[in-house]
Design an enzyme around this catalytic site. Structure first.
Site, PDB file in Angstrom:
ATOM      1  N   CYS A  47     -27.483 -16.858   0.816  1.00  0.00           N
ATOM      2  CA  CYS A  47     -27.102 -18.137  -0.221  1.00  0.00           C
ATOM      3  C   CYS A  47     -27.244 -19.542   0.371  1.00  0.00           C
ATOM      4  O   CYS A  47     -26.364 -19.721   1.373  1.00  0.00           O
ATOM      5  CB  CYS A  47     -25.750 -17.722  -0.857  1.00  0.00           C
ATOM      6  N   PHE A 107     -26.768 -12.639   3.836  1.00  0.00           N
ATOM      7  CA  PHE A 107     -26.858 -13.761   4.674  1.00  0.00           C
ATOM      8  C   PHE A 107     -27.725 -14.986   4.340  1.00  0.00           C
ATOM      9  O   PHE A 107     -28.360 -15.612   5.057  1.00  0.00           O
ATOM     10  CB  PHE A 107     -27.214 -13.283   6.315  1.00  0.00           C
TER      11      PHE A 107
END
Ligand SMILES: Cc1cc2nc3c(=O)[nH]c(=O)nc-3n(C[C@H](O)[C@H](O)[C@H](O)COP(=O)(O)OP(=O)(O)OC[C@H]3O[C@@H](n4cnc5c(N)ncnc54)[C@H](O)[C@@H]3O)c2cc1C
Ligand SMILES: Cc1cc2nc3c(=O)[nH]c(=O)nc-3n(C[C@H](O)[C@H](O)[C@H](O)COP(=O)(O)O)c2cc1C
Ligand code: SF4
Ligand code: SF4
Ligand code: SF4
Lengths: 446, 448
Positions: free
Chosen positions: A134, A132
């Site tokens: 990038c 969760f």
């Protein structure tokens, strides 16, 4: 040899050193070589619906002759076929049953999560990590940090994963939020077995001044990317520590961000990480850096009389206090070791222009504060004429000295001094007992 | 052990007049130099080290403050890593290959970093009692090693750590071989060599001094009493070319003179010596020339039969010598000593090009034209080549004779301490393998 093995929410690893989900854990052949070099585990490069990458994709900050003190990338999740990845993961786990193999995942719909989790489990992997984090490309498609920045969504997807997964679920957090506790608590509420952090920090690594475009350049343009490497370690340490000391965070933490050697790793462990993950340092120097990490951690534990790495984990957490609880009566002053001093006078100018004008020079005109010591409490509206001092050390006039009564104990001089252990900060004993800002407030003094 | 060795050595030796040319780094010096290293992969400095030390690996560990592991990295490849750090000609070995030679001409000071790591770690070991290496359980095997020079010491240390009982027989009073008796005092004093020996012995090595194999005990006896024999006897006495110079107290062999400077308490140069001529162009010739110059001999010259470019002595050493005032006479050979009674007045030399004779006035002549082989005196039937060097298989260090291994100067005619250390290691590991024992995984790159 101290016992370096860890149990991370049921995942066993011969040591706390894991490859982070990134290029060093891109394929089976790499991960196997990393295990041979000594890495205890690996989080596979994030799998999802394969994407297409751009060229170029990496940028770096060099600073004062040191290469890659910060690193940035605009690459996405894996660009390799899922079949190949899953086959390699299965083989790797089979060949290295005692190492930790964790599959990083990032997909969109509930069905996609169900399917990809099932396939991950079938490889025999020890756990899955939900990416969760990038901060580029994937978030524009509603994944990665766009999930990590929405605690409610994060909690929901974590709950899906828990529903489908029989192996531990790690949630990897993005640092690109206001308060790391929000996604951290949401992950716990969603049922996560562990947290990993940090993913990369949203960044632009530089500007190409010839072409007047951003770096890393893709044709005539670029995009914001994710920043990592040694420069982000303090950010990561803070976030790890903030979670570790919060009573709501009841699950283990895998610390990530700027870890390059055994010291960095030991700091993360002391601040509450049970395992650590590394990307940039491996991209810079290769898997071989783990040798120093293993031996250095082992020596450190031995020197400190700890027989297992678990005795180190979290040891520094109680020292992480709110500012308002710090002792306002604690006082230190700078001490210059004249024998070690090489006379560069960096401490002098730093204190003069950047701190409290309490370091004096005997060499040339001295512009330090020559009035009554008042820690700068009284107005200073004039530039006083510099004074000349008779050198305290006749043959070493370049050795500066500290006006202890004026020194406020800020550390600046010790930080800029190029000679190890030349400036040390000495504690000044005082009669007054500890007293914090919060004590002041409570006593109605503030 | 150390105290006893130092006592045997005695004080008031000429070598103490020479300070360390490259003193131990301070912490800051080590920190900055270590951080300069690029941590190259498959680095050229590794393959240039005859023992294949993981140079970038040990330097990085200095940079991270991991000194103990740094020293382990060094010793695993080279048990004589402490003395090697000071005596290795790094200019032609590791540092000579460093990539910085091509970057900015400032190669990493690998030897000095190696000294920092090893000395710091051994100091720490002595302070804390926490050994860097612990021996394996006893395997019941015993090995006799002839000569207590670097080759045997390295071999014995690995054996001891692998659970084998090594006994070293040394003809002299002190162990260490040429590290104690021969290397230039501005690199290493005898005390430091003996400290290193004490550390090596502390892993469970027995040492018997003043026992000459071939005289006090026969080599065959050792073959019968031990599971293996290692021959590490180095080279023998200085070769003294014959030109009417025999038995003149002012014509000396170089290694004998160096040994007196280094080890003999109260030794002084022959009285009144102001001018010396050294015959030879190797490193021993340069060494004694520099030492004589350092001891105040006003005029020191070397004569060599060919040109400077063809000398086997290192250029960097000759450059130092020149700076210290030594002159080199090229294309010259000794013909006759010009003497009156016992006193030397000069050396007649002939040009190797024109045969023309001249005389160099001098009052001391030092012969540095090589050393004799001493293998025959062992009374051990092993093959030697035409120069008297023991013939071994270079992979295994085995001689042709069952149960006999050899290494160091006695097989190569005189290279460096680091070569002897590598040979000793290879012999030890091969002995273990020949007995079906699996040595632990010592980290080093195989020599190329
Ligand atoms: C003057 C000089 C300077 C040097 N300087 C350097 C330098 O700066 N750096 C460097 O790397 N190398 C240097 N070398 C070379 C280096 O010293 C040798 O390569 C190295 O010491 C060889 O080790 P070894 O164990 O083979 O032999 P040695 O060091 O010669 O040791 C052999 C030992 O065996 C003993 N022995 C011999 N016969 C018997 C016997 N029958 N019974 C019992 N004991 C016996 C000898 O007494 C001696 O102690 C120098 C050599 C010389 C001569
Ligand atoms: C080139 C590159 C690619 C990355 N790809 C991923 C990824 O696919 N999934 C993921 O969770 N993190 C990814 N990361 C983030 C790293 O796993 C890690 O969290 C971050 O780099 C911080 O660690 P470091 O300072 O050791 O590099 C990537 C980082 C880099 C530099
Ligand atoms: S910064 Fe350090 S070395 Fe430089 S003058 Fe100050 S005390 Fe001395
Ligand atoms: S042993 Fe000698 S050659 Fe090898 S790395 Fe050390 S100093 Fe260099
Ligand atoms: S070649 Fe030079 S820079 Fe590279 S690893 Fe060796 S010592 Fe370091």
């Amino acid at each position: 040899m101290a016992d370096l093995s860890i149990d991370f929410c049921g995942i066993k690893s011969p040591n706390p050193f894991w490859l982070a989900s990134a290029p060093p854990a891109n394929c089976g052949e790499q991960v196997m070589r990393a295990f041979d070099a000594g890495w205890g585990g690996a989080v596979w490069k994030t799998l999802g619906v394969p994407i297409t990458n751009v060229s170029s994709r990496f940028g770096a900050v060099d600073y004062a002759g040191s290469k890659v003190i910060g690193f940035n990338n605009i690459e996405l999740i894996t660009d390799r076929p899922l079949d190949a990845n899953f086959k390699e993961i299965t083989e790797t786990k089979k060949k290295y049953p005692d190492h930790a193999v964790i599959v990083s995942l990032m997909v969109e719909s509930k069905e996609e999560w169900r399917d990809i989790i099932k396939r991950s489990e079938d490889t025999g992997a020890d756990g899955i990590e939900l990416n969760f984090g990038c901060p580029h490309g994937m978030c524009e498609r509603g994944m990665g940090s766009s999930v990590g920045q929405e605690p409610a969504v994060l909690k929901e997807i974590t709950a899906w994963a828990k529903e489908y997964s029989s192996i531990p679920v790690l949630v990897k957090l993005t640092p690109n939020i206001g308060d790391i506790l929000d996604p951290g608590v949401a992950a716990v509420e969603g049922g996560a077995d562990a947290l990993s952090l940090i993913n990369t920090v949203k960044s632009i690594i530089g500007v190409d001044l010839d072409r007047l475009t951003l770096l890393p350049r893709v044709g005539d343009a670029s995009s914001n990317g994710g920043y990592c490497g040694p420069a982000v370690k303090p950010i990561a340490l803070h976030m790890v520590g903030a979670l570790a000391r919060d009573p709501r965070i009841t699950i283990p933490i895998s610390g990530i961000g700027g870890i390059s050697d055994w010291r960095d790793a030991a700091e993360f462990l002391a601040l509450g990480s049970t395992s650590v993950q590394v990307c940039t340092a491996v991209m810079h120097h290769g898997y071989r850096i783990v040798e120093d990490m293993i031996e250095g951690l082992d020596n450190y534990l031995e020197e400190k009389g700890m027989s297992s790495v678990h005795q180190l984990i979290g040891r520094a957490v109680p020292g992480f206090k709110d500012w308002g609880d710090l002792d306002l009566n604690y006082q230190i002053v700078a001490d210059i070791d004249a024998d070690k001093c090489i006379g560069c006078q960096l401490c002098y100018v730093a204190c003069l222009d950047g701190a409290h004008q309490c370091i004096h020079t005997d060499n040339g005109p001295c512009s330090a504060w020559h009035g009554e010591p008042d820690h700068g409490m009284n107005p200073r509206c004039e530039v006083a004429p510099p004074q000349r001092h008779e050198p305290r050390i006749a043959d070493k006039p370049h050795v500066p000295w500290v006006d202890e009564a004026e020194c406020i104990g800020c550390n600046l001089c010790a930080l800029v001094c190029p000679v190890p252990d030349c400036i040390t900060m000495r504690e000044i004993p005082n009669e007054a007992g500890p007293e914090s800002w919060n004590d002041h407030v409570a006593a109605g003094k503030a | 052990m150390t105290a006893k060795f130092h006592e045997t050595l005695g004080a008031d030796r000429l070598e103490s007049k020479f300070p360390d040319a490259k003193p131990l780094y301070t912490e800051s010096e080590a920190y900055y130099e270590a951080n300069r290293c690029l941590f190259c992969y498959d680095a050229p400095c590794i393959s240039a080290c005859p023992t294949g030390i993981d140079v970038p690996g040990f330097i990085r560990k200095i940079a991270t403050g991991n000194i103990k592991a740094s020293a382990r990295t060094i010793f695993e490849a080279n048990m004589l890593g402490t003395s090697c750090s000071r005596v290795c000609p790094v200019e032609v070995l590791c540092a000579g290959a460093c990539v910085f030679n091509d970057l900015n001409g400032e190669p990493i000071h690998i030897g000095r970093l190696q000294r920092y790591a090893t000395e710091k770690a051994l100091f720490d070991e002595a302070e804390t009692g926490r050994k860097l290496f612990e021996p394996k359980p006893d395997t019941g095997k015993k090995v006799a090693l002839i000569g207590a020079g670097p080759a045997s010491l390295a071999c014995a240390a690995y054996l001891a750590l692998e659970g084998v009982k090594p006994t070293i027989f040394e003809r002299g009073k002190l162990p260490g071989g040429l590290n104690t008796t021969g290397v230039a005092p501005y690199k290493l004093h005898a005390e430091s060599s003996l400290d290193e020996v004490s550390w090596l012995l502390s892993h469970g090595v027995d040492l018997k001094t003043e026992v000459e194999v071939g005289k006090d005990v026969t080599a065959d006896q050792l073959r019968r009493d031990y599971d293996a024999v290692f021959v590490g006897i180095g080279m023998g006495d200085d070769r003294l070319l014959s030109f009417g110079n025999e038995n003149n107290p002012y014509v000396l062999g170089a290694t004998a003179l160096i040994e007196a400077i280094k080890n003999d308490a109260g030794f002084q140069l022959p009285p009144g010596v102001k001018t010396a001529v050294i015959v030879g162009g190797g490193n021993t010739a340069i060494d004694i020339a520099r030492q004589l110059a350092g001891l105040g001999v006003e005029d020191v010259s070397m004569i060599y039969r060919r040109t400077a470019a063809e000398m086997s002595g290192y250029k960097h050493e000759m450059d130092y010598a020149r700076k210290e005032g030594v002159t080199l006479v090229e294309n010259a050979r000794p013909v006759k000593v010009h003497q009156e009674e016992d006193r030397v007045l000069g050396l007649r030399v002939a040009s190797t090009v024109t045969d023309q004779e001249t005389e160099i006035a001098c009052d001391l002549i030092v012969m540095a034209v090589g050393q004799e082989s001493r293998v025959h005196a062992l009374g051990l039937d092993i093959e030697v080549n035409d120069r008297g060097h023991v013939v071994v298989d270079l992979e295994t260090m085995r001689t042709g004779r069952e149960g006999v291994w050899a290494g160091g100067d006695c097989i190569n005619g005189g290279k460096e301490v680091v070569n002897a250390a590598a040979d000793g290691r290879e012999a030890a590991l091969d002995m273990l393998r020949s007995w079906g024992l699996q040595p632990r995984k010592w980290r080093y790159s195989p020599s190329v």
